[in-house]
Design an enzyme around this catalytic site. Structure first.
Site, PDB file in Angstrom:
ATOM      1  N   MET A  13      -6.465  -1.767   2.400  1.00  0.00           N
ATOM      2  CA  MET A  13      -7.273  -1.252   3.501  1.00  0.00           C
ATOM      3  C   MET A  13      -8.578  -0.644   2.994  1.00  0.00           C
ATOM      4  O   MET A  13      -9.658  -0.906   3.513  1.00  0.00           O
ATOM      5  CB  MET A  13      -6.490  -0.181   4.275  1.00  0.00           C
ATOM      6  CG  MET A  13      -7.325   0.537   5.322  1.00  0.00           C
ATOM      7  SD  MET A  13      -6.543   2.031   5.954  1.00  0.00           S
ATOM      8  CE  MET A  13      -5.384   1.346   7.108  1.00  0.00           C
ATOM      9  N   GLY A  35       0.799  -1.226   0.000  1.00  0.00           N
ATOM     10  CA  GLY A  35       0.000   0.000   0.000  1.00  0.00           C
ATOM     11  C   GLY A  35       0.833   1.278   0.000  1.00  0.00           C
ATOM     12  O   GLY A  35       1.895   1.362  -0.628  1.00  0.00           O
ATOM     13  N   ARG A  37     -16.716   6.260  11.878  1.00  0.00           N
ATOM     14  CA  ARG A  37     -15.259   6.396  12.074  1.00  0.00           C
ATOM     15  C   ARG A  37     -14.915   6.896  13.475  1.00  0.00           C
ATOM     16  O   ARG A  37     -13.960   7.641  13.638  1.00  0.00           O
ATOM     17  CB  ARG A  37     -14.690   7.349  11.019  1.00  0.00           C
ATOM     18  CG  ARG A  37     -14.745   6.798   9.586  1.00  0.00           C
ATOM     19  CD  ARG A  37     -14.737   7.957   8.609  1.00  0.00           C
ATOM     20  NE  ARG A  37     -14.665   7.585   7.211  1.00  0.00           N
ATOM     21  CZ  ARG A  37     -15.718   7.302   6.447  1.00  0.00           C
ATOM     22  NH1 ARG A  37     -16.939   7.257   6.959  1.00  0.00           N
ATOM     23  NH2 ARG A  37     -15.538   7.041   5.170  1.00  0.00           N
ATOM     24  N   ASN A  73       3.476   5.525   9.063  1.00  0.00           N
ATOM     25  CA  ASN A  73       2.399   5.214   8.104  1.00  0.00           C
ATOM     26  C   ASN A  73       1.499   4.073   8.557  1.00  0.00           C
ATOM     27  O   ASN A  73       0.329   4.023   8.171  1.00  0.00           O
ATOM     28  CB  ASN A  73       3.039   4.871   6.746  1.00  0.00           C
ATOM     29  CG  ASN A  73       2.072   4.209   5.801  1.00  0.00           C
ATOM     30  OD1 ASN A  73       1.242   4.860   5.173  1.00  0.00           O
ATOM     31  ND2 ASN A  73       2.146   2.876   5.711  1.00  0.00           N
ATOM     32  N   TYR A  93     -11.378   5.354  14.263  1.00  0.00           N
ATOM     33  CA  TYR A  93     -10.391   5.710  13.226  1.00  0.00           C
ATOM     34  C   TYR A  93     -10.235   7.231  13.121  1.00  0.00           C
ATOM     35  O   TYR A  93      -9.116   7.766  13.158  1.00  0.00           O
ATOM     36  CB  TYR A  93     -10.840   5.117  11.890  1.00  0.00           C
ATOM     37  CG  TYR A  93      -9.873   5.344  10.756  1.00  0.00           C
ATOM     38  CD1 TYR A  93      -8.654   4.674  10.705  1.00  0.00           C
ATOM     39  CD2 TYR A  93     -10.170   6.236   9.724  1.00  0.00           C
ATOM     40  CE1 TYR A  93      -7.757   4.885   9.668  1.00  0.00           C
ATOM     41  CE2 TYR A  93      -9.283   6.451   8.674  1.00  0.00           C
ATOM     42  CZ  TYR A  93      -8.092   5.773   8.652  1.00  0.00           C
ATOM     43  OH  TYR A  93      -7.199   5.982   7.616  1.00  0.00           O
ATOM     44  N   ASP A 143       5.455  -4.825  15.448  1.00  0.00           N
ATOM     45  CA  ASP A 143       4.161  -4.210  15.760  1.00  0.00           C
ATOM     46  C   ASP A 143       4.457  -2.848  16.376  1.00  0.00           C
ATOM     47  O   ASP A 143       5.016  -2.764  17.478  1.00  0.00           O
ATOM     48  CB  ASP A 143       3.403  -5.098  16.750  1.00  0.00           C
ATOM     49  CG  ASP A 143       2.040  -4.523  17.139  1.00  0.00           C
ATOM     50  OD1 ASP A 143       1.790  -3.335  16.853  1.00  0.00           O
ATOM     51  OD2 ASP A 143       1.235  -5.271  17.726  1.00  0.00           O
ATOM     52  N   VAL A 144       4.066  -1.772  15.683  1.00  0.00           N
ATOM     53  CA  VAL A 144       4.426  -0.423  16.147  1.00  0.00           C
ATOM     54  C   VAL A 144       3.745  -0.051  17.457  1.00  0.00           C
ATOM     55  O   VAL A 144       4.113   0.937  18.094  1.00  0.00           O
ATOM     56  CB  VAL A 144       4.114   0.662  15.090  1.00  0.00           C
ATOM     57  CG1 VAL A 144       4.939   0.452  13.831  1.00  0.00           C
ATOM     58  CG2 VAL A 144       2.619   0.738  14.788  1.00  0.00           C
ATOM     59  N   ASP A 158       6.874  -3.727   9.402  1.00  0.00           N
ATOM     60  CA  ASP A 158       5.472  -4.141   9.233  1.00  0.00           C
ATOM     61  C   ASP A 158       5.159  -5.292  10.178  1.00  0.00           C
ATOM     62  O   ASP A 158       6.035  -6.100  10.515  1.00  0.00           O
ATOM     63  CB  ASP A 158       5.183  -4.568   7.795  1.00  0.00           C
ATOM     64  CG  ASP A 158       3.722  -4.380   7.431  1.00  0.00           C
ATOM     65  OD1 ASP A 158       3.389  -3.406   6.720  1.00  0.00           O
ATOM     66  OD2 ASP A 158       2.890  -5.216   7.878  1.00  0.00           O
TER      67      ASP A 158
HETATM   68  P1  NDP Z   1      -2.826  -1.070   4.183  1.00  0.00           P
HETATM   69  O1  NDP Z   1      -3.685  -1.802   5.169  1.00  0.00           O
HETATM   70  O2  NDP Z   1      -2.948  -1.421   2.751  1.00  0.00           O
HETATM   71  O3  NDP Z   1      -1.285  -1.223   4.620  1.00  0.00           O
HETATM   72  C1  NDP Z   1      -0.919  -0.953   5.935  1.00  0.00           C
HETATM   73  C2  NDP Z   1       0.180  -1.898   6.362  1.00  0.00           C
HETATM   74  O4  NDP Z   1       0.461  -1.615   7.755  1.00  0.00           O
HETATM   75  C3  NDP Z   1      -0.256  -3.366   6.294  1.00  0.00           C
HETATM   76  O5  NDP Z   1       0.801  -4.164   5.811  1.00  0.00           O
HETATM   77  C4  NDP Z   1      -0.564  -3.668   7.751  1.00  0.00           C
HETATM   78  O6  NDP Z   1      -0.431  -5.036   8.093  1.00  0.00           O
HETATM   79  C5  NDP Z   1       0.486  -2.845   8.457  1.00  0.00           C
HETATM   80  N1  NDP Z   1       0.174  -2.667   9.874  1.00  0.00           N
HETATM   81  C6  NDP Z   1      -1.044  -2.656  10.477  1.00  0.00           C
HETATM   82  N2  NDP Z   1      -0.918  -2.566  11.798  1.00  0.00           N
HETATM   83  C7  NDP Z   1       0.412  -2.518  12.049  1.00  0.00           C
HETATM   84  C8  NDP Z   1       1.165  -2.460  13.237  1.00  0.00           C
HETATM   85  N3  NDP Z   1       0.575  -2.443  14.441  1.00  0.00           N
HETATM   86  N4  NDP Z   1       2.504  -2.409  13.153  1.00  0.00           N
HETATM   87  C9  NDP Z   1       3.123  -2.456  11.955  1.00  0.00           C
HETATM   88  N5  NDP Z   1       2.458  -2.542  10.787  1.00  0.00           N
HETATM   89  C10 NDP Z   1       1.118  -2.580  10.841  1.00  0.00           C
HETATM   90  O7  NDP Z   1      -3.091   0.476   4.435  1.00  0.00           O
HETATM   91  P2  NDP Z   1      -2.935   1.781   3.484  1.00  0.00           P
HETATM   92  O8  NDP Z   1      -1.703   1.683   2.680  1.00  0.00           O
HETATM   93  O9  NDP Z   1      -4.227   2.021   2.843  1.00  0.00           O
HETATM   94  O10 NDP Z   1      -2.796   2.911   4.615  1.00  0.00           O
HETATM   95  C11 NDP Z   1      -1.551   3.407   5.054  1.00  0.00           C
HETATM   96  C12 NDP Z   1      -1.826   4.602   5.953  1.00  0.00           C
HETATM   97  O11 NDP Z   1      -2.557   5.591   5.236  1.00  0.00           O
HETATM   98  C13 NDP Z   1      -2.664   4.261   7.194  1.00  0.00           C
HETATM   99  O12 NDP Z   1      -2.186   5.001   8.306  1.00  0.00           O
HETATM  100  C14 NDP Z   1      -4.041   4.737   6.810  1.00  0.00           C
HETATM  101  O13 NDP Z   1      -4.831   5.063   7.923  1.00  0.00           O
HETATM  102  C15 NDP Z   1      -3.705   5.956   5.973  1.00  0.00           C
HETATM  103  N6  NDP Z   1      -4.778   6.340   5.060  1.00  0.00           N
HETATM  104  C16 NDP Z   1      -5.213   5.475   4.087  1.00  0.00           C
HETATM  105  C17 NDP Z   1      -6.251   5.858   3.243  1.00  0.00           C
HETATM  106  C18 NDP Z   1      -6.779   4.961   2.174  1.00  0.00           C
HETATM  107  O14 NDP Z   1      -7.816   5.288   1.596  1.00  0.00           O
HETATM  108  N7  NDP Z   1      -6.136   3.857   1.858  1.00  0.00           N
HETATM  109  C19 NDP Z   1      -6.896   7.173   3.378  1.00  0.00           C
HETATM  110  C20 NDP Z   1      -6.339   7.999   4.421  1.00  0.00           C
HETATM  111  C21 NDP Z   1      -5.327   7.578   5.219  1.00  0.00           C
HETATM  112  P3  NDP Z   1      -1.790  -5.940   8.318  1.00  0.00           P
HETATM  113  O15 NDP Z   1      -2.484  -5.978   7.036  1.00  0.00           O
HETATM  114  O16 NDP Z   1      -1.272  -7.268   8.767  1.00  0.00           O
HETATM  115  O17 NDP Z   1      -2.594  -5.237   9.372  1.00  0.00           O
END
Ligand code: NDP
Length: 258
Positions: A191, A17, A151, A89, A154, A62-63, A37
């Protein structure tokens, strides 16, 4: 610039992502990138796909877990010896009515989306300061700019992250680290595909003047800019990368029907 001297970015949630696009943008700019990640198998596959072993370091973490964050940053220092930028992120989305959101769900969303950036910044900042400073970018959301249905956890986590950004900018800016945020509009990632129903997708189009979702690369470009010397006097700002969502109110649907 020789690889040994190139700058280092730590990107959380970088297995896929937006985070992966950010890591790719920095690698394209000849930085080294640490991909943190929670999803080990996806992270390993992503690292193999990047094929940049000397420049890209994947670390499962895990952050929201202080011990894991500390161990991860120790590994970064041992391998690369410096950190110049951190992109907080990693995030999780939960779209649920307020009265149906459990305490456990609320707490986990706050832990990952808000405590994660707090912990990662605390772990990385001392390393950045040893190297003379750096830059942090927190990935917020338009859901933290305006309240909307479903939300409660979130949106609240992302609004709080915007304020954490300003808190961090005030103290860390004084020491040589700029802290800013990017608030993306909807982006078609895994996501978004999980939580954006057809009705939600239509609602976004109705509220976004550019009438489309953003791309992962458009978000990465904004992060790259905020971490660059071109942004050297920008500190404590949330940059909306949202096709005009934050700037506009009602009327788009009627305008388009005219
Ligand atoms: P994705 O879910 O596609 O990717 C996020 C990644 O972060 C996944 O690999 C996920 O793993 C990992 N992750 C989740 N929890 C943790 C954790 N505790 N520690 C480490 N890694 C973790 O998300 P996006 O790329 O869509 O989103 C990225 C950011 O952008 C997020 O903060 C999101 O809130 C923000 N955002 C996204 C939008 C959208 O429309 N996509 C809009 C606005 C903001 P796993 O799948 O195993 O949980």
């Amino acid at each position: 610039m020789p690889i040994a001297l190139s700058k280092v970015v730590v990107v959380t949630g970088a297995a896929r992502g937006i985070g992966l696009a950010i890591a790719r943008r920095f690698l394209a700019g000849n930085w080294r990138a640490v991909l943190l990640d929670i999803d080990g198998p996806t992270l390993a596959a992503t690292a193999r796909g990047l094929g940049r072993e000397a420049q890209a370091l994947p670390i499962e973490c895990d952050v929201a877990e202080p011990g894991q964050v500390g161990d991860a940053i120790d590994q970064v220092v041992a391998r690369f010896g410096r950190i110049d930028a951190l992109v907080n992120n990693a995030g999780i989305a939960l779209f649920k009515p307020l009265l149906e959101t459990t305490y456990e769900e609320w707490a986990r969303v706050l832990a990952v989306n808000l405590s994660g950036p707090f912990l990662c910044t605390q772990a990385c900042a001392p390393v950045m300061l040893k190297g003379g400073g750096g830059s942090v970018v927190n990935i917020g959301s338009i859901s933290g700019v305006r309240a909307s249905t479903l939300r409660v956890a979130y949106g609240t986590s992302k609004a709080a992250l915007a304020h954490l950004t300003r808190q961090q900018a005030a103290e860390l800016g004084n020491a040589g680290i700029r802290v800013n945020g990017v608030a993306p509009g909807p982006v078609d990632t895994a996501m978004a595909r999980q939580v954006h129903t057809p009705a939600i997708r239509a609602d976004y189009h109705d509220a976004i003047p550019l009438n489309r979702y953003g791309t992962e690369e458009e978000i990465a470009a904004a992060v790259w800019f905020l971490c660059s010397d071109e942004a050297s006097y920008i500190n404590g700002q949330m940059l909306a990368v949202d096709g005009g969502f934050d700037a506009s109110g009602i009327g788009l649907r009627a305008l388009r029907e005219e």
